[in-house]
Design a protein around this motif. Sequence first.
Motif: not given
Length: 387
Positions: A10-12, A44-46, A312-314
């Motif tokens: 994962g490169g976020g 999720s980041t952007p 969200y990674d909730y």
Amino acid sequence: MNRADVIIIGGGVIGSSLAYNLLNDGFTGKIILFEKDCLYEFASTPRSAGGFRQLFTTRVNMELSKYSLQIYKNFEKTMEVDGEEAEIDFKQRGYLLLATEEMMSQFEKHLKLQNDNGISSQLLQKQELLNIIPELMIDDLSGGLYCAESGYLDPYSVMQGYIKCSKKLGAEYIYNEVDSLLIDQDHMKGVCLADGTEYYAPVVVNCAGAWASFLSEKAGLPLPVVPLPRQIFHFDVETHLKKHLPLTVDPTGVYFRHEGGKYISGYAEEIEPKIDFKWRRSAFIENIWPILAHRIPNFEKLKIERGWAGLYDYNTKDQNAILGEHPSMNGYYVAFGFSGHGMQQAPAVGKCLSELIRTGKYETLDLTPLRIERFTENQLVQEDAIY
Ligand SMILES: Cc1cc2nc3c(=O)[nH]c(=O)nc-3n(C[C@H](O)[C@H](O)[C@H](O)COP(=O)(O)OP(=O)(O)OC[C@H]3O[C@@H](n4cnc5c(N)ncnc54)[C@H](O)[C@@H]3O)c2cc1C
């Protein structure tokens, strides 16, 4: 060819901050980072609102924010690559939590905790709110908790800043999907890609955001994190506000801020966990607009220009990050479960996880409260300020 010292999935903003910090801290091993979505279309980041706050109530979250604030303040210069500054548009316009009468006593307690931990938040009385937002409807408010040095920034640019610097320092980004973790009894061996290729490393860090728990579960290492859709709406108004908005959270949970010359807003919708990127105009019209129009009369006449949804990674147990090495799998590290406050914590998380991986212990901040073992030890991180 297919060997590394550290593999990051994962490169976020989290995975890329970790890659950068490892290399910037002097790690000389080979780092391979796998990213399945080369355009970051669904990451999720952007899709984040870019809010940065220090208004937390647990020591660990306050420390993460304080450290990250210092990094974000100097990000443009520190992360310069080949003479090009890393613009992140950090607007320190403040973060404001509006309070009804019932909420004020709780905010007084939060204020004390924050001030005791070196965070310069202030409790504003009703009339003082108008100094910040002159158009605010304050009849049903008693005040608010405010932190002037917080605000909002451009999450995509932060992520790109970390990616560019990581690559410059030698991290190898491979745009391919990790299908599964390779395990040998009680230690990590590497990863298997969706095309069947295997890559080997003694350390694998799962920074796959809303998809991270699926990979972990597939390897028999489940963690309490689910993908939870969240929508954001971008709108314009007929009559603009006199001053720039802080990131403002209404007592209902609806939040809003300026986005350039226009505005964005969102809320914590009650919804089933799933992977879903649809945004619905009706959700804005029914659930957000009445609240916005009540709170700021200028928002009565508005035009929705666009919207988007992200995940969200909730963390279903305590809504906070899960960080560190897995107690029953040597070499398997995780950094997910951020539940809506990962973008702002990314600088500190990358730094501290780099320390843990390189030296076996945290040095800059003690992030052990966020360890995996807290779920079995019944030591949840009870954060009151979750939005
Ligand atoms: C609508 C919304 C608003 C938000 N607002 C805020 C806010 O105001 N402030 C804040 O701090 N946070 C906010 N957040 C949360 C924040 O965006 C996240 O906590 C943060 O971006 C998490 O970063 P990440 O790198 O872990 O995840 P991501 O950015 O999702 O990166 C994970 C990456 O892993 C990749 N990946 C997944 N599985 C695999 C695989 N098997 N193989 C290879 N690659 C894989 C994905 O493609 C993705 O690019 C918000 C989130 C949303 C959705």
